[in-house]
Write a protein that holds these residues in place. Structure first.
Motif, short mmCIF file in Angstrom:
data_model
loop_
_atom_site.label_atom_id
_atom_site.label_comp_id
_atom_site.label_asym_id
_atom_site.label_seq_id
_atom_site.Cartn_x
_atom_site.Cartn_y
_atom_site.Cartn_z
N ALA A 154 0.87 -1.17 0.00
CA ALA A 154 0.00 0.00 0.00
C ALA A 154 0.90 1.22 0.00
CB ALA A 154 -0.90 0.00 1.24
N ARG A 155 0.68 2.13 -0.95
CA ARG A 155 1.55 3.30 -0.99
C ARG A 155 0.90 4.46 -1.72
NH1 ARG A 155 6.87 2.79 -4.54
NH2 ARG A 155 7.06 4.79 -3.49
N PHE A 156 1.41 5.65 -1.40
CA PHE A 156 1.01 6.87 -2.09
C PHE A 156 2.00 7.16 -3.22
CE2 PHE A 156 -0.89 7.80 2.11
CZ PHE A 156 -2.16 8.20 1.72
N LEU A 157 1.46 7.57 -4.37
CA LEU A 157 2.25 8.10 -5.47
C LEU A 157 1.42 9.18 -6.17
CD1 LEU A 157 3.89 5.02 -7.30
CD2 LEU A 157 5.07 6.81 -6.02
N PRO A 158 2.06 10.10 -6.89
CA PRO A 158 1.28 11.06 -7.68
C PRO A 158 0.41 10.35 -8.70
CG PRO A 158 3.56 11.77 -7.50
CD PRO A 158 3.51 10.36 -6.97
N ALA A 159 -0.74 10.93 -9.00
CA ALA A 159 -1.66 10.31 -9.95
C ALA A 159 -0.99 10.06 -11.30
CB ALA A 159 -2.89 11.20 -10.12
N ASN A 160 -0.16 11.02 -11.75
CA ASN A 160 0.48 10.85 -13.05
C ASN A 160 1.43 9.66 -13.07
OD1 ASN A 160 3.36 11.84 -12.47
ND2 ASN A 160 2.18 13.64 -11.86
N LYS A 161 2.04 9.34 -11.92
CA LYS A 161 2.93 8.18 -11.84
C LYS A 161 2.14 6.88 -11.96
CE LYS A 161 6.74 5.85 -10.98
NZ LYS A 161 7.82 5.72 -11.99
N TRP A 162 0.99 6.79 -11.26
CA TRP A 162 0.16 5.60 -11.37
C TRP A 162 -0.31 5.38 -12.81
CZ3 TRP A 162 0.79 2.36 -7.74
CH2 TRP A 162 0.84 2.73 -6.39
N ILE A 163 -0.69 6.47 -13.48
CA ILE A 163 -1.16 6.35 -14.86
C ILE A 163 -0.03 5.87 -15.78
CG2 ILE A 163 -1.96 7.68 -16.87
CD1 ILE A 163 -4.13 7.02 -14.82
N ASN A 164 1.17 6.40 -15.58
CA ASN A 164 2.30 5.96 -16.40
C ASN A 164 2.59 4.48 -16.21
OD1 ASN A 164 2.67 8.51 -17.45
ND2 ASN A 164 4.26 9.10 -15.99
N LEU A 165 2.53 4.01 -14.96
CA LEU A 165 2.76 2.59 -14.69
C LEU A 165 1.70 1.72 -15.36
CD1 LEU A 165 3.73 2.78 -10.90
CD2 LEU A 165 5.26 2.25 -12.81
N ALA A 166 0.45 2.18 -15.34
CA ALA A 166 -0.63 1.42 -15.97
C ALA A 166 -0.48 1.40 -17.48
CB ALA A 166 -1.99 2.01 -15.57
N ARG A 167 -0.11 2.53 -18.06
CA ARG A 167 0.05 2.59 -19.52
C ARG A 167 1.20 1.71 -19.99
NH1 ARG A 167 -1.35 9.05 -20.25
NH2 ARG A 167 -3.52 8.72 -20.94
N GLN A 168 2.17 1.47 -19.13
CA GLN A 168 3.26 0.56 -19.45
C GLN A 168 2.92 -0.89 -19.12
OE1 GLN A 168 6.82 2.01 -17.41
NE2 GLN A 168 6.22 4.12 -17.82
N ASN A 169 1.69 -1.12 -18.63
CA ASN A 169 1.23 -2.45 -18.20
C ASN A 169 2.12 -3.04 -17.11
OD1 ASN A 169 -1.08 -2.68 -19.86
ND2 ASN A 169 0.19 -3.28 -21.60
#
Length: 370
Positions: A209-224
């Motif tokens: 469980a962790r906090f990250l900026p929203a843009n970081k989560w989106i980048n990780l998802a777009r990279q699968n």
């Protein structure tokens, strides 16, 4: 235990769809305007292996009366949904969204040992959540929850939920030197987590469980590199414009308190302000009710193409303007402005992204013809 198949749309909806189970989920925003995600393990009871917001099903024992399936209030924000959101966030992350009866501020008057024991006791049913709050002198901060869409799982999905999403903003004044250093930078996913791994079930449901900026989560998802289901992807993407948009790397400076507050003010304005799309009024994000529908072949793009804008035949297009049969005729509306594109694979959704409606469906379908 469920598998990814429980959340994958079937080709044909069953004659009698599963009843949508009431649940709540929280987009928890840190003092530095980052978002909390939990990583579920492969054996998780739902959304296995995915990254999810804290949340879960409503409980009569802990949250009070739950409206029956035929009750219109079953799909409306209410006391049981709000209490469940706070309880589940506490059980799953250890963060208690409550105020102190003594100070009126965020409740922090227990030791780590007491907090962990409380999580275990609530999860096991040894104590009712509201009784634990009373014993601790804490009041669940139900008013601090900001509604941010409701999602009703489509009828062609085996396991269905009616989920009230909320945003909760942890106080900016709670920033400390320890939390600043651990939660503001963009560290590698393997680094030590910011919020303790949930321990109420021995780590069976979550591994991190962790906090990250929203843009970081989106980048990780777009990279699968992580799995985000369409609701989590869309809502996180929407927040990425407003919260911590300048925090893009390990060396990014921490925004000032005034900058952080300005980001939050802009977000709340976005959440509640009247909206229009294609010249017609749109529902606010606080009131939107969405039951995604995957379009079939021939329902998007031109006849001789797989789809407009590079949408391939192996990519599903989910429209978000349908509120679901459960709320038909009750004035609920979804969102027309965007569609979600994704591929449904064995492990869950992949290549998830959000596109403008007209870019995928074409301009002839923007005016409500689809």
């Amino acid at each position: 235990m469920t598998s990814s198949a429980d959340h994958k749309p079937l080709k044909n909806a069953p004659k009698v769809p599963a009843v949508a189970k009431p649940s709540s989920s929280v987009l928890l925003i840190s003092p530095t305007n980052q978002i909390l995600f939990l990583h579920r393990v492969r054996t998780s009871s739902s959304f296995a292996s995915a990254h999810v917001f804290p949340g879960g099903a409503l409980s009569k024992t802990h949250d009070g009366p739950i409206p029956a399936p035929e009750d219109p209030m079953r799909h409306t924000d209410g006391p049981a949904y709000r209490l469940a959101a706070i309880r589940e966030t506490f059980e799953e992350s250890g963060i208690l969204l409550a105020t102190s009866k003594k100070t009126g501020r965020l409740f922090t008057e227990i030791s780590d040992e007491e907090r962990e024991q409380g999580r275990r006791d609530v999860h096991s049913g040894k104590v009712k959540f509201i009784d634990l709050m009373e014993n601790w002198g804490a009041v669940p901060d139900v008013e601090g929850l900001k509604p941010f869409t409701r999602w009703i799982t489509p009828e062609n999905v085996p396991k269905r939920f009616s989920t009230q999403m909320y945003i909760y903003l942890l106080p900016l004044a709670q920033i400390s030197s320890a939390s600043d250093s651990s939660s503001s930078g963009l560290k590698a996913e393997e680094d030590e987590i910011v919020i303790p791994t949930p321990t109420h079930d021995g780590g069976i449901e979550h591994t991190a469980a962790r906090f990250l900026p929203a843009n970081k989560w989106i980048n990780l998802a777009r990279q699968n590199r992580i799995i985000l289901f369409p609701p989590q992807f869309l809502l996180t993407l929407l927040l990425s414009t407003y919260l911590a948009p300048t925090v893009t790397g390990p060396d990014s400076p921490i925004p000032s308190l005034s900058q952080l507050q300005a980001e939050r003010d802009a977000l709340l304005s976005f959440l509640y302000k009247p909206r229009t799309y294609a010249g017609e009024p749109e529902v606010s994000f606080a009131e939107a009710c969405i039951s995604p529908v995957a379009l079939g072949k021939g329902e998007y793009g031109d006849k001789g193409q797989d789809g407009v804008g590079g949408v391939g035949r192996d990519t599903a297009v989910l429209v978000l303007d349908r509120p679901g049969n459960e709320v038909q005729g009750r004035g609920r509306r979804g969102l027309k402005e965007w569609v979600v594109t994704t591929k449904f694979v064995k492990t869950g959704p992949s290549d998830v992204d959000v596109r403008r409606r007209e870019d995928v469906l074409g301009t002839t379908r923007v005016a409500g013809k689809l």
